[in-house]
Design an enzyme around this catalytic site. Structure first.
Site, PDB file in Angstrom:
ATOM      1  N   ALA A  18      42.050  38.834  43.708  1.00 23.46           N
ATOM      2  CA  ALA A  18      41.505  38.045  42.607  1.00 23.46           C
ATOM      3  C   ALA A  18      40.121  38.542  42.262  1.00 23.46           C
ATOM      4  CB  ALA A  18      41.408  36.582  43.015  1.00 23.46           C
ATOM      5  N   CYS A  19      39.935  38.987  41.051  1.00 20.52           N
ATOM      6  CA  CYS A  19      38.579  39.297  40.622  1.00 20.52           C
ATOM      7  C   CYS A  19      37.859  38.011  40.248  1.00 20.52           C
ATOM      8  CB  CYS A  19      38.584  40.219  39.408  1.00 20.52           C
ATOM      9  SG  CYS A  19      39.271  41.846  39.703  1.00 20.52           S
ATOM     10  N   GLY A  20      36.553  38.079  40.187  1.00 16.19           N
ATOM     11  CA  GLY A  20      35.756  36.931  39.763  1.00 16.19           C
ATOM     12  C   GLY A  20      35.028  37.262  38.477  1.00 16.19           C
ATOM     13  N   ARG A  47      36.361  36.571  45.907  1.00 15.97           N
ATOM     14  CA  ARG A  47      37.249  37.051  44.855  1.00 15.97           C
ATOM     15  C   ARG A  47      37.233  38.577  44.756  1.00 15.97           C
ATOM     16  NH1 ARG A  47      39.112  32.671  42.027  1.00 15.97           N
ATOM     17  NH2 ARG A  47      40.183  34.113  40.654  1.00 15.97           N
ATOM     18  N   ASN A 215      39.902  39.790  34.908  1.00 13.84           N
ATOM     19  CA  ASN A 215      40.573  39.448  36.161  1.00 13.84           C
ATOM     20  C   ASN A 215      42.066  39.503  35.889  1.00 13.84           C
ATOM     21  OD1 ASN A 215      41.017  36.214  37.846  1.00 13.84           O
ATOM     22  ND2 ASN A 215      41.614  38.241  38.483  1.00 13.84           N
TER      23      ASN A 215
END
Lengths: 375, 248
Positions: A18-20, A47, A215
């Protein structure tokens, strides 16, 4: 954290994908420092995994506000001379310097990064072939695809992008991001999935005054990329997000679609939803899906797209990635997680999570807009 | 009986959860207040006994993941994945909860005063006497009860204005077990394939009365208000909708 991360008796250090994202804007155009932005994105440390972070800030170069600020990453330092040689006939150099930074522990393979404050040379041999924006794109793309080991990753006016391979707090410290001020900031904490974690692949991606942080994973990347290449946009950063930057420019600048319409191209309503719309709307949405079918972005994504005076948050139509928005006074916040917004502003007026495909749009108020243009 | 407070300010989730595990080993501790919570994940996991935890702030993703026993009260909103694979205990949220609330929940109860995000109750399941329950006072976004395999999901729409409808589409897509109750209007197109409306029987009325009474007591709502509008019951049309897919 007190060396705690080295001992983990509970085995709760699973790495999640998960990117932030974080974005923050003052709609009156008042500049603020990057301090809170760094704090907010760093609070979502989990993240990312240290393979990319970055910041975009609008309004950070008031002394050179009428210059294009090219930020150039040299994976090969020897490319510098070649790039400068190529810029010479097309631009008047107002100022250039290495982007200030300080060595910090844990960052590796940092390329040479320089910024060039440029004005278009109206006497350039091919200047008459393009309008000004297309001239910039042509020159940026020519350098990026030349195989020099040099990438122009930001080319807007009064816009800075600071990014690299590291956690958000590391990249912030490396570039001293908190020392910059602007009225609109976006930030990213990366967890690369299918593409390499290199300095050029960190977000935000930029072209002209556009920046995008993302994301998710764009399943339609191949189709999007091929379409964009036919229109003069070349994807050279080996990651999907880049295509959304160019698609934003294509739809909203070149084809002049309003934001509200452009997002319905990128995150189009499902056909069965269109079938339930009134006739006139059906006609519009069917046309959009047909004309711009190659700019439909499928797969999970949440993005924050920004340009001069505007910040847009958008999740895919099934909202497979999170997006929270909030307002407080003149501030608009967009984040992957609510906690990061509350951390820097406990007094929020409104907090909401828009459904997939519905954009959150922050715009400079009219009086602020004319003020920034006068600069 | 003993209560204690922990200031979570600046603590990483691993430190904070380690601290919680440590303090619950003292059997006298029955109540813990967590102050200044900003996004720490997995709070309440792995504690294995009844203890009340009041969270002041915004807990991070996967609040009460795999939780078995504690009662968590959130004074604010919860983020995504709250109650992920929760086994027992209770979560009471004085605010809204995010996407995939109650993901794969196996037991216990989640009470949300306001709204929830996408895919709430996805893959909830039940087994013998274990029936997970999610009660939502407000409304839900899309894919409510997706792939639901068991348990009870109630959405009351108390904050919808007169005439305002639930917006959730794809409700109960792939649902093959459990029961869903919606108070307020929903169109057929909003329902996923394989789910249908079924009449409420006496057992449904008793269950709804019990849950509504408890919700009303938790959040200070008049229980009569809740029953001012009828509930619609949704249930799977088949127990094994895809049973023949690979066995024709």
């Amino acid at each position: 954290m007190n060396g705690f991360s080295h001992e983990n008796p509970y085995g709760d250090d699973k790495v999640f994908d998960a990117c932030g994202l974080f974005g923050m804007m003052d709609v009156t155009g008042k500049a603020f420092s990057g301090h809170d932005v760094v704090k907010a994105i760093s609070n979502m440390e989990e993240r990312g995994n240290g393979l990319g972070s970055g910041y975009a800030v609008y309004g950070c170069y008031p002394d050179y506000a009428d210059c294009y600020a090219f930020h150039v990453m040299f994976t090969d330092p020897a490319a510098r001379a070649a790039v400068e040689e190529r810029l010479k006939p097309d631009f008047l150099l107002v100022h250039d310097e290495e982007v200030p930074h300080k060595p910090i522990a844990g960052l590796y393979n940092a390329p040479l990064i320089r910024r060039y404050f440029l004005q278009v040379n109206e006497a350039a041999p091919d200047r008459h072939l393009y309008d000004e924006a297309e001239f910039i794109i042509a020159k940026v793309m020519a350098i990026n695809i030349a195989g020099l080991g040099a990438y122009i990753y930001s080319s807007g006016k009064n816009l800075g992008v600071f990014k690299g391979v590291g956690f958000p707090d590391q990249i912030a410290e490396y570039f001293d991001v908190a020392s910059y001020s602007g009225y609109l900031w976006t930030a990213h904490n990366r967890f690369p999935t299918n593409t390499p974690g290199w300095w050029g692949g960190a977000h935000p991606f930029g072209l002209l005054d556009w920046t995008v942080v993302h994301n998710g994973e764009i399943s339609s990347y191949g189709a999007n990329r091929r379409f964009l290449e036919m229109h003069g946009y070349h994807c050279t950063m080996t990651t999907d997000t880049e295509a959304m930057t160019y698609a934003s420019d294509f739809l909203m600048r070149r084809h002049k679609l309003p934001v509200e319409v452009a997002v319905k191209v990128m995150a189009a309503p499902l056909w069965e939803e269109i079938a339930r719309m009134p006739d006139e709307e059906q006609a519009l949405y069917r046309t959009l899906r047909q004309v711009y079918s190659k700019l439909l972005f499928t797969g999970p994504f949440t993005i924050i797209v920004a340009r001069e005076g505007e910040m847009i948050g958008l999740a895919d139509r099934l909202r497979l990635r999170p997006l929270v928005a909030a307002t407080a006074g003149d501030r608009l916040y967009i984040s992957s997680e609510e906690a990061s917004i509350r951390l820097i502003n406990p007094a929020l007026e409104r907090v909401w999570t828009p459904v997939g495909g519905e954009p959150v749009i922050g715009r400079l108020k009219e009086e602020a807009r004319s003020k920034t243009q006068d600069l | 009986m003993s209560a204690l407070r922990i200031d979570a300010n600046g603590l990483h989730y691993r430190e904070l959860n380690a601290r919680l595990r440590e303090v619950v080993t003292d059997a006298r501790v029955t109540h813990i207040d967590l102050d200044n919570v900003y996004g720490q994940r997995y709070l309440g996991t792995d504690l294995h006994r009844a203890v009340q935890i009041d969270i002041h702030g915004t807990p991070g993703n996967d609040l009460a993941a795999f939780m078995d026993g504690p009662r968590i009260i959130v004074h604010g909103n919860a983020q995504d994945g709250c109650g992920n694979t929760m086994n027992g205990g209770e979560i009471i949220i004085h605010g809204s909860a995010g996407d995939v609330t109650g993901h794969s929940m196996r037991g216990g109860k989640i009470w949300v005063r306001d709204n929830v995000g996408y895919r709430v109750g996805i893959h909830m399941k039940e087994y013998l006497e274990t029936h997970p329950t999610i009660v939502i006072g407000g409304t839900a976004q899309h894919f409510l009860g997706e792939y639901m395999a068991g348990g009870v999901l109630v959405v009351m729409g108390l904050n919808l204005a007169p005439g305002e409808r639930h917006i959730a589409n794809f409700v109960g897509t792939g649902m093959h077990g459990g029961k869903m109750y919606l108070r307020g209007e929903v169109d057929d197109y909003q329902l996923g394939k394989g789910v249908g409306r079924v009449p409420l029987d006496d057992a449904d009325h008793i269950l709804l009365h019990t849950l509504a009474t408890e919700y009303a007591a938790l959040f200070g709502v008049d229980v009569q208000t809740i029953f001012s509008q009828p509930f619609v019951k949704l249930a799977p049309l088949s127990l094994r909708p895809y049973g023949r897919l690979y066995a024709y």
